[in-house]
Design a protein around this motif. Structure first.
Motif, PDB file in Angstrom:
ATOM      1  N   ALA A  20       0.922  -1.165   0.085  1.00  0.00           N
ATOM      2  CA  ALA A  20      -0.073   0.100   0.250  1.00  0.00           C
ATOM      3  C   ALA A  20       1.002   1.229   0.185  1.00  0.00           C
ATOM      4  N   ILE A  21       0.354   2.569  -0.421  1.00  0.00           N
ATOM      5  CA  ILE A  21       1.085   3.661  -0.309  1.00  0.00           C
ATOM      6  C   ILE A  21       0.431   4.494   0.676  1.00  0.00           C
ATOM      7  N   ALA A  22       1.026   4.845   1.457  1.00  0.00           N
ATOM      8  CA  ALA A  22       0.346   5.661   2.693  1.00  0.00           C
ATOM      9  C   ALA A  22       0.195   6.888   2.641  1.00  0.00           C
ATOM     10  N   LYS A  23       0.511   7.940   1.775  1.00  0.00           N
ATOM     11  CA  LYS A  23       0.318   9.215   1.580  1.00  0.00           C
ATOM     12  C   LYS A  23       0.119   9.457  -0.026  1.00  0.00           C
ATOM     13  N   PRO A  24      -0.648  10.483  -0.226  1.00  0.00           N
ATOM     14  CA  PRO A  24      -0.871  10.982  -1.639  1.00  0.00           C
ATOM     15  C   PRO A  24       0.190  11.331  -2.444  1.00  0.00           C
ATOM     16  N   TRP A  25       0.330  11.305  -3.713  1.00  0.00           N
ATOM     17  CA  TRP A  25       1.570  11.667  -4.474  1.00  0.00           C
ATOM     18  C   TRP A  25       1.075  12.656  -5.510  1.00  0.00           C
ATOM     19  N   PRO A  26       1.790  13.393  -6.525  1.00  0.00           N
ATOM     20  CA  PRO A  26       0.976  14.119  -7.418  1.00  0.00           C
ATOM     21  C   PRO A  26       0.430  13.652  -8.244  1.00  0.00           C
ATOM     22  N   SER A  27       1.315  12.275  -8.863  1.00  0.00           N
ATOM     23  CA  SER A  27       0.856  11.670 -10.287  1.00  0.00           C
ATOM     24  C   SER A  27      -0.122  10.680 -10.152  1.00  0.00           C
ATOM     25  N   MET A  28      -0.800  10.342  -8.751  1.00  0.00           N
ATOM     26  CA  MET A  28      -1.727   9.341  -8.428  1.00  0.00           C
ATOM     27  C   MET A  28      -2.929   9.605  -9.465  1.00  0.00           C
ATOM     28  N   LEU A  29      -3.600   8.573  -9.725  1.00  0.00           N
ATOM     29  CA  LEU A  29      -4.671   8.765 -10.626  1.00  0.00           C
ATOM     30  C   LEU A  29      -5.831   9.032  -9.674  1.00  0.00           C
ATOM     31  N   ARG A  30      -6.671  10.198 -10.419  1.00  0.00           N
ATOM     32  CA  ARG A  30      -7.816  10.956  -9.696  1.00  0.00           C
ATOM     33  C   ARG A  30      -8.733  10.156  -9.512  1.00  0.00           C
ATOM     34  N   THR A  31      -9.137   9.378 -10.527  1.00  0.00           N
ATOM     35  CA  THR A  31     -10.495   8.792 -10.312  1.00  0.00           C
ATOM     36  C   THR A  31     -10.554   7.566 -11.487  1.00  0.00           C
ATOM     37  N   VAL A  32     -11.482   6.603 -11.455  1.00  0.00           N
ATOM     38  CA  VAL A  32     -11.867   5.956 -12.514  1.00  0.00           C
ATOM     39  C   VAL A  32     -12.969   6.685 -13.416  1.00  0.00           C
ATOM     40  N   TYR A  33     -12.619   6.848 -14.697  1.00  0.00           N
ATOM     41  CA  TYR A  33     -13.678   7.779 -15.377  1.00  0.00           C
ATOM     42  C   TYR A  33     -15.051   7.269 -15.371  1.00  0.00           C
ATOM     43  N   ARG A  34     -15.686   8.296 -15.013  1.00  0.00           N
ATOM     44  CA  ARG A  34     -17.311   8.110 -14.871  1.00  0.00           C
ATOM     45  C   ARG A  34     -17.546   6.920 -13.907  1.00  0.00           C
ATOM     46  N   ASP A  35     -16.718   6.577 -12.992  1.00  0.00           N
ATOM     47  CA  ASP A  35     -16.908   5.603 -11.931  1.00  0.00           C
ATOM     48  C   ASP A  35     -16.210   5.875 -10.752  1.00  0.00           C
ATOM     49  N   PRO A  36     -16.679   7.053 -10.137  1.00  0.00           N
ATOM     50  CA  PRO A  36     -15.709   7.415  -8.853  1.00  0.00           C
ATOM     51  C   PRO A  36     -16.166   6.293  -7.885  1.00  0.00           C
ATOM     52  N   GLU A  37     -17.145   5.353  -7.596  1.00  0.00           N
ATOM     53  CA  GLU A  37     -17.533   4.423  -6.547  1.00  0.00           C
ATOM     54  C   GLU A  37     -16.512   3.208  -6.858  1.00  0.00           C
ATOM     55  N   ARG A  38     -15.968   2.931  -8.077  1.00  0.00           N
ATOM     56  CA  ARG A  38     -15.282   1.991  -8.402  1.00  0.00           C
ATOM     57  C   ARG A  38     -13.812   2.176  -7.971  1.00  0.00           C
ATOM     58  N   PHE A  39     -13.502   3.313  -8.176  1.00  0.00           N
ATOM     59  CA  PHE A  39     -12.146   4.079  -7.736  1.00  0.00           C
ATOM     60  C   PHE A  39     -12.069   3.971  -6.202  1.00  0.00           C
ATOM     61  N   LYS A  40     -12.988   4.359  -5.457  1.00  0.00           N
ATOM     62  CA  LYS A  40     -13.078   4.074  -4.064  1.00  0.00           C
ATOM     63  C   LYS A  40     -13.015   2.715  -3.499  1.00  0.00           C
ATOM     64  N   LYS A  41     -13.644   1.916  -4.217  1.00  0.00           N
ATOM     65  CA  LYS A  41     -13.870   0.508  -3.682  1.00  0.00           C
ATOM     66  C   LYS A  41     -12.446  -0.265  -4.158  1.00  0.00           C
ATOM     67  N   GLN A  42     -12.127  -0.099  -5.330  1.00  0.00           N
ATOM     68  CA  GLN A  42     -10.899  -0.790  -5.660  1.00  0.00           C
ATOM     69  C   GLN A  42      -9.681  -0.461  -5.100  1.00  0.00           C
ATOM     70  N   TYR A  43      -9.530   1.085  -4.820  1.00  0.00           N
ATOM     71  CA  TYR A  43      -7.909   1.240  -4.171  1.00  0.00           C
ATOM     72  C   TYR A  43      -8.095   1.682  -2.891  1.00  0.00           C
ATOM     73  N   TRP A  44      -9.320   2.214  -2.284  1.00  0.00           N
ATOM     74  CA  TRP A  44      -9.273   2.726  -1.206  1.00  0.00           C
ATOM     75  C   TRP A  44     -10.019   2.099   0.058  1.00  0.00           C
ATOM     76  N   SER A  45     -10.392   1.030  -0.368  1.00  0.00           N
ATOM     77  CA  SER A  45     -11.415   0.277   0.536  1.00  0.00           C
ATOM     78  C   SER A  45     -10.853  -0.695   1.623  1.00  0.00           C
ATOM     79  N   ASN A  46      -9.217  -1.069   1.141  1.00  0.00           N
ATOM     80  CA  ASN A  46      -8.916  -2.267   1.695  1.00  0.00           C
ATOM     81  C   ASN A  46      -8.175  -1.653   3.051  1.00  0.00           C
ATOM     82  N   PHE A  47      -7.517  -0.467   3.101  1.00  0.00           N
ATOM     83  CA  PHE A  47      -6.858   0.266   4.228  1.00  0.00           C
ATOM     84  C   PHE A  47      -7.226   1.582   4.400  1.00  0.00           C
ATOM     85  N   ALA A  48      -7.705   2.183   5.450  1.00  0.00           N
ATOM     86  CA  ALA A  48      -8.286   3.399   5.553  1.00  0.00           C
ATOM     87  C   ALA A  48      -7.261   4.455   5.469  1.00  0.00           C
ATOM     88  N   GLY A  49      -7.420   5.025   4.418  1.00  0.00           N
ATOM     89  CA  GLY A  49      -6.544   6.312   4.018  1.00  0.00           C
ATOM     90  C   GLY A  49      -5.428   6.228   3.202  1.00  0.00           C
TER      91      GLY A  49
END
Ligand code: PRX
Length: 647
Positions: free
Chosen positions: A467-496
């Protein structure tokens, strides 16, 4: 998922050569200072990185993480990516420096200086405007590896449109799905491209794709191979016709730092590819910085990243990173073994390549073909070697270092992903001691952690999830037209924390060892494929009822695709049908996705909740007798049957 066992015990290590360290863009002292600064004052550190770019308006805030996981970087700043890659250099001695040295597979060559690349980009930007493309629109690019692909990308960036590049190895269904999701009204392609002496029929694939979607209104066709193609009146236009009268004046559009620069579709755990969204300011900042640091890029270098631009490596390390640094970039259209196994080494010698960045799968192929091929050429111009895309086994690393690098070149094994936009974990060539097979340490400002399923840090040498603990500038911003999938896929395993989908361990020195994907993504010859995509392709065949696809270790390709297929009633299990299914996948997705092995089975092993037990299939595919816990299997006889068939 976690608690991954690691059996690797690699003891070799290589310190940076003093002569390299002395001239490196980043010294050990600076690295130490920046690492400390990034931990203590991240805003100050990240602001320093962005100052290397040319901004049209300065940002007000470095990072806004208040709506996590939706990040904003360099908030309210304005810039233009094509201005940074082109115009900026025209005001310097680089104006007539070679930006792109290109060689086609048949051996034709072209050189474009920064001034040339700027002129062609401006003209194509005007062509796009003429076709109705406006800021914020998405333009799909499906092209061979020719300068016009870079020109088209930069032209989109110039007018603030986002590009969506589709790898030329994909075929019609993949194009249709991506065009549909991106809602692209304009698609740029070519009649064809060269690959191992044959023409890849790009335009024909587009024609077929456009029978499946009505989103595309205009198609621009570059003449590359010259074979006959069908042009649809009112929809299809030749690149050269449109460019004939296009003005070479086109001011770069000031873009908000968070303006979308591109979408790049990548495979995930469902059949629907994810549109990974990258924006302008943060992405450009990290592309620029990492290219300068990791590749130690200098004005005198001839830099060659062998990746196709259809993948993220080509976006960041063929186009945006090197060009924003004013580099001379070599681009080669074709296969490494055409017309013979020494094509790469011939190119290195011919152009005096100094930096070579390629994939483990290619390195393993070179190893297999034998030392005599590189041995025929003078590779003494090389001074740095890079690897990316999959774990590199220590044997291949050692071979690369000895046979290609002559023991003289540092190796940078760079870990990153489509989603990360740029390299996050990698040796710095004048700084980091390397261990064959390890991507070593994070770059300053990047905080990787190896965690258990519960999110607890793993001990040294204990396998876990990366996991990567802090944000960095070139991180993906979202999954196009699917912000829920973005949250679920990358941010639901470990808080923050960002979950990478990779298994890994850190050794006692804090070195990161990547152990491969822990999800249903497989890496075939460095190409990322979702098992679900291949499964959908199989199921789209009229004789297939159900299928499950797994990867099995492959000495050359990293992983090979194995498909378990259940047929519809009445269909016969023949070898001819296996072949037909392999071809069907090649036709639907692209030949690189063709399953190497197909096995017919009457049913697939599933859990009570109906989930296919891939772990078991993987073991069956690799011929592993220890199948572990099967108590959740819905029907044990299914498994027994599969194993019987094997005997
Ligand atoms: O599993 C990791 C592997 O490639 C994945 C990302 O694939 P993709 O988005 O196609 O990007 C490839 C090019 C950046 C990762 O999750 N991977 C990438 N680089 C390495 C690697 N595995 C081991 N070592 C690497 N250096």
């Amino acid at each position: 998922m976690a608690d991954i066992d690691s059996f690797q015990t690699e003891k070799r290590r290589f310190k940076p050569h003093a002569s390299f360290a002395k001239q490196a863009n980043l010294t050990a002292a600076e690295f130490k200072k920046l690492t400390a600064l990034a931990a203590k004052s991240p805003d100050k550190y990240w602001a320093g990185r962005a100052e290397d770019l040319r901004w049209m308006r300065k940002w007000k805030k470095v990072c806004d993480w208040s709506e996590a996981p939706f990040a904003k970087w360099y908030v309210e700043g304005q810039l233009n990516a094509s201005d940074n890659c082109l115009d900026r250099h025209l005001e310097t001695w680089r104006r007539n420096k070679a930006a792109l040295i290109w060689e086609g597979e048949p051996g034709d060559t072209r050189v474009l200086t920064y001034a040339d690349l700027h002129r062609e980009t401006c003209r194509f930007a005007n062509v796009l405007k003429g076709l109705g493309v406006r800021k914020g629109d998405r333009v799909t690019l499906y092209m061979p590896l020719v300068p016009e692909l870079a020109i088209a990308m930069l032209a989109c960036a110039r007018i603030g449109a986002a590009h969506s590049v589709i790898f030329g190895g994909f075929t019609s269904q993949a194009i249709a799905d991506r065009v549909e999701d991106a809602e692209s009204a304009v698609l740029v392609t070519a009649d064809g491209g060269w690959r191992r002496g044959s023409v890849v029929p790009l335009k024909t694939n587009v024609d077929e794709a456009l029978t499946k979607t009505d989103k595309v209104k205009k198609v621009v066709v570059l003449k590359r191979t010259g074979q006959g193609v069908t042009m649809t009146n009112g929809r299809d236009f030749w690149w050269h016709d449109l460019m004939k009268d296009a003005s070479a004046v086109c001011e770069p559009e000031p873009c908000d730092s968070e303006q979308m620069l591109y979408i790049l579709y990548t495979s995930g755990t469902t059949g629907k590819p994810k549109g990974v969204v990258h924006t302008t300011g943060g992405y450009m900042t990290w592309a620029h910085t990492t290219t300068k640091w990791v590749f130690d890029l200098k004005d005198t270098d001839t830099y060659w990243c062998t990746a196709d631009i259809g993948w993220v490596t080509g976006h960041t390390y063929v186009v945006y990173g090197p060009l924003s640094n004013g580099a001379t970039v070599l681009m080669y259209e074709g296969a490494p073994n055409w017309p013979a196994n020494d094509r790469f080494w011939q190119l290195v010698e011919k152009y005096g390549v100094t930096i070579l960045y390629t994939a483990p799968t290619a390195i393993r192929a070179f190893m297999k073909w034998g030392d005599e091929w590189p041995g025929r050429h003078d590779l003494s111009s090389l001074r740095l070697l890079g690897s990316v895309g999959e774990p590199i086994n220590p044997e291949a690393w050692m071979w690369y270092q000895k046979v290609i690098g002559g023991g003289r070149c540092p190796i940078v094994d760079t870990w990153w992903q489509t989603e990360t936009g740029g390299i996050l974990i990698s040796p710095l060539p004048g700084v980091t001691a390397t261990k064959p097979g390890s991507a070593t340490l994070p770059l300053p400002g990047i905080f990787p952690e190896v965690l258990s399923n519960e999110g607890q840090p793993c001990k040294a040498d204990q396998g876990g999830l990366l996991a990567i603990a802090k944000p960095w500038p070139s991180m993906l911003r979202t999954v196009y037209r699917d912000p829920e999938r973005f949250k679920k896929q990358y941010w639901s395993n470990f808080a923050g924390k960002y979950f990478t989908g990779d298994g890994s361990r850190k050794d006692k020195d804090g070195y990161v060892w990547i152990m491969g994907r822990v999800d249903d993504v497989i890496k075939v010859a460095g190409h990322r494929l979702g098992t679900a995509e291949v499964e959908s392709a199989l199921v789209s065949h009229p004789k297939v009822a159900e299928s499950a696809v797994v990867g099995k270790p492959d000495e050359m390709k990293g992983e090979a695709i194995c498909a378990f297929v259940t047929l519809r009633g009445g269909s016969e299990k023949t070898d001819a049908l296996k072949k037909e299914l392999q071809e069907h996948v090649a036709k639907t997705l692209g030949s690189f996705a063709k399953p190497e092995m197909i096995r017919f089975t009457d049913a697939l092993p599933k859990t009570r909740s109906g989930k296919i037990m891939r772990r078991l299939l993987r073991k069956i595919a690799t011929g592993d007798g220890t199948l572990g816990d099967t108590t959740t299997l819905e029907d044990l006889s299914v498994l027994a049957k599969l194993r019987e068939d094997e005997e």
